[in-house]
Design a protein around this motif. Structure first.
Motif, PDB file in Angstrom:
ATOM      1  N   UNK A   1      31.082  26.886  46.536  1.00  0.00           N
ATOM      2  CA  UNK A   1      32.047  26.337  47.510  1.00  0.00           C
ATOM      3  C   UNK A   1      33.405  27.002  47.382  1.00  0.00           C
ATOM      4  N   UNK A   2      33.479  28.047  46.581  1.00  0.00           N
ATOM      5  CA  UNK A   2      34.770  28.677  46.299  1.00  0.00           C
ATOM      6  C   UNK A   2      34.811  30.045  46.957  1.00  0.00           C
ATOM      7  N   UNK A   3      35.824  30.264  47.781  1.00  0.00           N
ATOM      8  CA  UNK A   3      35.916  31.557  48.438  1.00  0.00           C
ATOM      9  C   UNK A   3      36.295  32.599  47.391  1.00  0.00           C
ATOM     10  N   UNK A   4      37.525  32.544  46.940  1.00  0.00           N
ATOM     11  CA  UNK A   4      38.016  33.603  46.062  1.00  0.00           C
ATOM     12  C   UNK A   4      38.338  33.053  44.683  1.00  0.00           C
ATOM     13  N   UNK A   5      37.849  33.717  43.655  1.00  0.00           N
ATOM     14  CA  UNK A   5      38.159  33.300  42.282  1.00  0.00           C
ATOM     15  C   UNK A   5      39.014  34.398  41.654  1.00  0.00           C
ATOM     16  N   UNK A   6      40.202  34.006  41.208  1.00  0.00           N
ATOM     17  CA  UNK A   6      41.133  35.008  40.664  1.00  0.00           C
ATOM     18  C   UNK A   6      41.450  34.758  39.201  1.00  0.00           C
ATOM     19  N   UNK A   7      40.772  33.767  38.599  1.00  0.00           N
ATOM     20  CA  UNK A   7      41.110  33.450  37.204  1.00  0.00           C
ATOM     21  C   UNK A   7      39.875  33.460  36.317  1.00  0.00           C
TER      22      UNK A   7
ATOM     23  N   UNK B   1      39.453  39.675  41.392  1.00  0.00           N
ATOM     24  CA  UNK B   1      39.146  38.674  42.396  1.00  0.00           C
ATOM     25  C   UNK B   1      37.661  38.815  42.728  1.00  0.00           C
ATOM     26  N   UNK B   2      37.000  37.705  42.859  1.00  0.00           N
ATOM     27  CA  UNK B   2      35.568  37.763  43.198  1.00  0.00           C
ATOM     28  C   UNK B   2      35.213  36.540  44.043  1.00  0.00           C
ATOM     29  N   UNK B   3      34.316  36.724  45.006  1.00  0.00           N
ATOM     30  CA  UNK B   3      33.884  35.596  45.825  1.00  0.00           C
ATOM     31  C   UNK B   3      32.976  34.698  44.986  1.00  0.00           C
ATOM     32  N   UNK B   4      33.096  33.384  45.168  1.00  0.00           N
ATOM     33  CA  UNK B   4      32.297  32.433  44.390  1.00  0.00           C
ATOM     34  C   UNK B   4      30.799  32.731  44.439  1.00  0.00           C
TER      35      UNK B   4
END
Ligand code: FAD
Length: 307
Positions: free
Chosen positions: A44-50, A56-59
């Protein structure tokens, strides 16, 4: 017929996948069950930056990468909604609607779910301005205006966190005073870019078809309706552990969270809990995989000791 394994992992989010990886790499036979698609909330997560290793990576991409690496040592992945665990001596029987599986070791990695407001626009703009996690998404609102909905510890803590990133934070609370701990309230009141709107409830999250533009609120004392312009809406009206299936084995607290020791073992020997479902401070992918690693290693020692 009941199929037997060394370890059964319930939930294929980041915590469960990591536990399965560690246990299978130690040559235990592992079944990982999920009632949905692997990846858990990462889907459910578009972009993960942490998440370290990726700027940055798409969920869904991170879910796939974790699945590929977690199943490389022979983890069996199966579909099933777990409804309970029967305990008899060293035997743990994990039940779904259609099947039963047995193992000495069980890892519960069933996660949590944010409580929704249930208003128009919330679902439509989820990930496009509506968020339930300031640590995850706050950085996307640098210099902008955000609304925080809620008045408890999480809402006020996160409003204070967001005030260091956003230009303005507007807290909307349905009562005339906060429920949060005094110290958290004082920190928030001391910030000159946090405003409070009291006795007000969100009726709708408004947008332009692409992203959030504001919230429509109703004053519950005089029924006045007004629209507040905002670029983001952070909703903190509660978070629920996904533990209904485990309430009868005595491992949950009064709110349903599972308590563990630092090896992730619950009060019941051989039953471990990892990730968001645990009673813990920070619910993130990094902390979920950390828990998974601990449990996957510890369960090896447990299974060897009772085999
Ligand atoms: P989950 O990811 O919740 O996985 C639990 C799994 O268990 C699910 O697949 C579920 O289907 C399954 N399950 C539940 N009950 C059962 C059952 N009875 N039987 C079988 N299967 C079951 N974290 C970050 O670090 N960075 C971010 O940018 C970030 N952004 C986020 C954005 C959103 C919108 C959300 C909702 C969360 C975000 N998070 C982020 C938080 C992060 O996704 C979670 O902390 C993490 O996924 C928790 O992992 P978990 O494995 O414990 O649980």
């Amino acid at each position: 017929m009941t199929k037997k394994y060394d370890v059964i992992v319930i939930g294929a989010g980041p915590a469960g996948m990591t536990a399965a990886l560690y246990a299978s790499r130690a040559e235990l036979s592992v079944l990982m069950l999920d009632r949905g698609v692997y990846g858990g909330q990462m889907n459910n997560t578009a972009e993960i930056e942490n998440y370290p290793g990726f700027k940055s990576i798409l969920g869904p991409d991170l879910s796939q990468k974790m699945y590929d690496s977690s199943t490389q040592f022979g983890v069996e992945y199966g579909y099933g909604e777990v409804t309970g665990i029967d305990i008899a001596g060293n035997r743990r029987v994990v039940k779904t609607a259609d099947d039963e599986y047995e193992a000495p070791g069980v890892v519960i990695a069933s996660g949590s779910q944010y409580r929704k407001l249930g208003v128009p626009g919330e679902q439509e703009y989820s990930g496009r301005g509506v968020s339930y996690c300031a640590v995850c998404d706050g950085a996307f609102f640098k210099g902008e205006t955000v609304v925080v909905v809620g008045g408890g510890d999480s809402a006020i803590q996160e409003a204070t966190y967001l005030s260091n990133i956003a230009a303005k934070v507007i807290v909307i609370h349905r009562r005339d005073k906060l429920r949060a701990q005094k110290i958290l309230q004082e920190r928030a009141f001391a910030k000159d870019n946090i405003e409070f709107v009291w006795n007000s409830e969100v009726e709708e999250i408004e947008g332009n078809g692409k992203k959030v533009t504001g919230v429509k609120i109703r004053n519950n004392q005089n029924d006045n309706i007004e629209t507040i312009s905002a670029d983001g809406v952070f909703i903190y009206v509660g978070i629920l552990p996904m533990t209904a299936a485990f309430n009868d084995i005595g491992i949950t607290d009064e709110a349903g969270w599972i308590d563990t020791n630092d090896q992730m073992e619950t009060k019941v020997p051989g039953i471990y809990a990892v990730g968001d479902v645990r009673k813990k401070h920070l619910r993130q992918i990094t902390t979920a995989v950390g828990d998974g690693g601990e449990a996957g290693q510890a369960i090896f020692d447990y299974v060897e000791s009772v085999k």
